[in-house]
Design an enzyme around this catalytic site. Structure first.
Site, PDB file in Angstrom:
ATOM      1  N   ASN A  38       1.119   3.388  -3.013  1.00  0.00           N
ATOM      2  CA  ASN A  38       1.764   3.771  -4.286  1.00  0.00           C
ATOM      3  C   ASN A  38       1.069   5.094  -4.714  1.00  0.00           C
ATOM      4  OD1 ASN A  38       2.803   1.118  -4.234  1.00  0.00           O
ATOM      5  ND2 ASN A  38       1.411   0.296  -5.877  1.00  0.00           N
ATOM      6  N   GLY A  39       0.016   5.502  -4.443  1.00  0.00           N
ATOM      7  CA  GLY A  39      -0.702   6.594  -4.927  1.00  0.00           C
ATOM      8  C   GLY A  39      -0.108   7.700  -4.121  1.00  0.00           C
ATOM      9  N   ARG A  67     -12.078   1.807  -7.966  1.00  0.00           N
ATOM     10  CA  ARG A  67     -11.297   3.027  -8.543  1.00  0.00           C
ATOM     11  C   ARG A  67     -11.635   3.495  -9.780  1.00  0.00           C
ATOM     12  NH1 ARG A  67      -5.350   2.205  -5.723  1.00  0.00           N
ATOM     13  NH2 ARG A  67      -6.208   1.731  -3.643  1.00  0.00           N
ATOM     14  N   TRP A 113       2.672   7.858  -2.842  1.00  0.00           N
ATOM     15  CA  TRP A 113       4.178   8.016  -3.139  1.00  0.00           C
ATOM     16  C   TRP A 113       4.133   8.954  -4.456  1.00  0.00           C
ATOM     17  CZ3 TRP A 113       7.025   6.719  -7.711  1.00  0.00           C
ATOM     18  CH2 TRP A 113       8.260   6.696  -7.494  1.00  0.00           C
ATOM     19  N   GLU A 148       0.936 -12.313  13.497  1.00  0.00           N
ATOM     20  CA  GLU A 148       1.562 -11.093  13.931  1.00  0.00           C
ATOM     21  C   GLU A 148       1.344  -9.934  13.258  1.00  0.00           C
ATOM     22  OE1 GLU A 148       2.288 -10.829  17.231  1.00  0.00           O
ATOM     23  OE2 GLU A 148       2.137 -12.849  17.661  1.00  0.00           O
ATOM     24  N   ASP A 159       0.771  -1.248   0.073  1.00  0.00           N
ATOM     25  CA  ASP A 159       0.085  -0.010  -0.263  1.00  0.00           C
ATOM     26  C   ASP A 159       0.893   1.077   0.004  1.00  0.00           C
ATOM     27  OD1 ASP A 159      -2.438   1.341   0.107  1.00  0.00           O
ATOM     28  OD2 ASP A 159      -2.638   1.342   2.033  1.00  0.00           O
ATOM     29  N   ASN A 170     -11.054  -2.773  -5.070  1.00  0.00           N
ATOM     30  CA  ASN A 170     -10.308  -1.941  -5.747  1.00  0.00           C
ATOM     31  C   ASN A 170     -10.978  -1.697  -7.257  1.00  0.00           C
ATOM     32  OD1 ASN A 170      -7.182  -3.236  -4.685  1.00  0.00           O
ATOM     33  ND2 ASN A 170      -8.195  -1.133  -4.000  1.00  0.00           N
ATOM     34  N   ARG A 224      -4.862  -1.162   9.220  1.00  0.00           N
ATOM     35  CA  ARG A 224      -6.215  -2.212   9.058  1.00  0.00           C
ATOM     36  C   ARG A 224      -5.587  -3.386   7.981  1.00  0.00           C
ATOM     37  NH1 ARG A 224      -7.829   2.840   6.847  1.00  0.00           N
ATOM     38  NH2 ARG A 224      -7.459   2.980   4.672  1.00  0.00           N
TER      39      ARG A 224
HETATM   40  C1  IPE Z   1      -5.414  -2.730  -0.075  1.00  0.00           C
HETATM   41  O1  IPE Z   1      -5.195  -1.458  -0.168  1.00  0.00           O
HETATM   42  C2  IPE Z   1      -5.514  -3.539  -1.377  1.00  0.00           C
HETATM   43  C3  IPE Z   1      -4.253  -3.637  -1.883  1.00  0.00           C
HETATM   44  C4  IPE Z   1      -2.969  -3.219  -1.282  1.00  0.00           C
HETATM   45  C5  IPE Z   1      -4.001  -4.412  -3.073  1.00  0.00           C
HETATM   46  P1  IPE Z   1      -6.217  -0.195  -0.239  1.00  0.00           P
HETATM   47  O2  IPE Z   1      -5.435   1.173  -0.565  1.00  0.00           O
HETATM   48  O3  IPE Z   1      -7.128  -0.723  -1.410  1.00  0.00           O
HETATM   49  O4  IPE Z   1      -6.804  -0.325   1.079  1.00  0.00           O
HETATM   50  P2  IPE Z   1      -7.873   0.834   1.881  1.00  0.00           P
HETATM   51  O5  IPE Z   1      -8.828   1.105   0.849  1.00  0.00           O
HETATM   52  O6  IPE Z   1      -6.923   1.871   2.282  1.00  0.00           O
HETATM   53  O7  IPE Z   1      -8.524  -0.155   3.016  1.00  0.00           O
HETATM   54  C1  IPE Z   2      -1.831   0.206  -3.234  1.00  0.00           C
HETATM   55  O1  IPE Z   2      -1.414   1.491  -3.137  1.00  0.00           O
HETATM   56  C2  IPE Z   2      -1.825  -0.503  -4.759  1.00  0.00           C
HETATM   57  C3  IPE Z   2      -3.211  -0.902  -4.902  1.00  0.00           C
HETATM   58  C4  IPE Z   2      -4.041  -1.003  -4.070  1.00  0.00           C
HETATM   59  C5  IPE Z   2      -3.598  -1.589  -6.236  1.00  0.00           C
HETATM   60  P1  IPE Z   2      -2.500   2.563  -3.462  1.00  0.00           P
HETATM   61  O2  IPE Z   2      -2.936   2.658  -4.763  1.00  0.00           O
HETATM   62  O3  IPE Z   2      -3.784   2.205  -2.505  1.00  0.00           O
HETATM   63  O4  IPE Z   2      -1.950   3.782  -2.707  1.00  0.00           O
HETATM   64  P2  IPE Z   2      -2.571   4.780  -1.683  1.00  0.00           P
HETATM   65  O5  IPE Z   2      -3.133   4.048  -0.491  1.00  0.00           O
HETATM   66  O6  IPE Z   2      -3.551   5.727  -2.574  1.00  0.00           O
HETATM   67  O7  IPE Z   2      -1.188   5.813  -1.420  1.00  0.00           O
HETATM   68 MG    MG Z   3      -4.165   2.460  -0.451  1.00  0.00          MG
END
Ligand code: IPE
Ligand code: IPE
Ligand code: MG
Length: 233
Positions: A12-13, A61, A15, A200, A10, A58, A187
């Site tokens: 990536n967005g 999105r 970052w 854990e 988690d 997901n 979470r």
């Molecule tokens: C969990 O991350 C799913 C993956 C990493 C693939 P999300 O970014 O979708 O989770 P929430 O929405 O913050 O709970």
């Molecule tokens: C996890 O990074 C990748 C996937 C859920 C596919 P996010 O895309 O959820 O990144 P944030 O949480 O928006 O930073």
């Molecule tokens: Mg995320």
């Protein structure tokens, strides 16, 4: 040492946003880290690593982001197939967990191909959770049990935890000893819901594209210090 590590990739967005880049660039950077961490897990002898790549939630999105992610998974699989590092390095093997029947057709074909790769004793299993949801997985298992009951093959009063486990995508694998979630969220987001009963948990503020093998070492060291009681004393 944990036998099975689960990783929620988690952040990536965020970052990408920090760098003024589109979110999809964050996913590209995250995929590179996935490769590095998979290699490292094999090097240090982890038996199973499960990476959360795409959840059943997901799909909410924007379609462009979903499409970019599916493209990235496909490119990765094509590359993995070409390299065949799972055999040449005596290294690891890919397995998919989740409702992969609902991903784009082309991707389904690649998934089906990797699922056929044979498992030998020293391979690390890399599970990629793709269109995965813990609740969906439990539902999937319950439906299989219900079918057996309907056919008269199993009595409702005789259903065991083993029957539930046998219907999970991770059947035959150990439960995750350690689940790591970077990015600061506290979470599990529907990850390994049944299997995580005694896992854990390790949370870190690092965003996934910045996650290094040192961060993994730190998580494992932290895990090693814990006292797992499983309800005992
Ligand atoms: C969990 O991350 C799913 C993956 C990493 C693939 P999300 O970014 O979708 O989770 P929430 O929405 O913050 O709970
Ligand atoms: C996890 O990074 C990748 C996937 C859920 C596919 P996010 O895309 O959820 O990144 P944030 O949480 O928006 O930073
Ligand atoms: Mg995320």
């Amino acid at each position: 040492m944990p036998k099975h590590i689960g990783i929620i990739m988690d952040g990536n967005g965020r970052w990408a946003k920090e760098r003024g880049l589109p979110r999809t660039d964050g996913h590209v950077a995250g995929a590179k880290v996935f490769r590095k961490i998979s290699d490292y897990c094999h090097d240090i002898g982890i038996e199973v690593v499960t990476f959360y790549a795409f959840s059943t939630e997901n799909w909410r999105r924007p379609p462009t982001e979903v499409a970019a992610l599916m493209k990235l998974f496909k490119e990765y699989l094509v590359e993995a197939d070409e390299i065949k590092y799972d055999r040449q390095k005596g290294g690891y093997i890919l397995r998919f967990i989740g409702d992969t029947g609902a991903v784009p057709k082309e991707l389904q074909k690649l998934v089906a191909k990797t699922q056929l790769d044979a498992l030998d004793e020293n391979t690390t299993i890399i599970n990629i959770a793709l269109n995965y949801g813990g609740r969906q997985e439990i539902l999937h298992s319950v439906k299989q049990i219900a079918e057996k009951v309907e056919k008269g093959e199993l009595k409702a009063s005789k259903i065991t935890e083993e029957d539930i486990e046998a219907g999970l995508y991770t059947a035959g694998q150990p439960d995750p000893d350690l689940i790591i979630r970077p990015s600061g969220e506290l979470r599990l987001s529907n990850f390994l819901t049944y299997q995580s009963a005694y896992s854990e948990l390790y949370f870190s503020n690092v965003l996934w594209p910045d996650f290094t093998t040192d961060d993994l070492d730190e998580a494992i060291l932290d895990y090693a210090k814990r006292n797992r009681r499983f309800g005992g004393v």
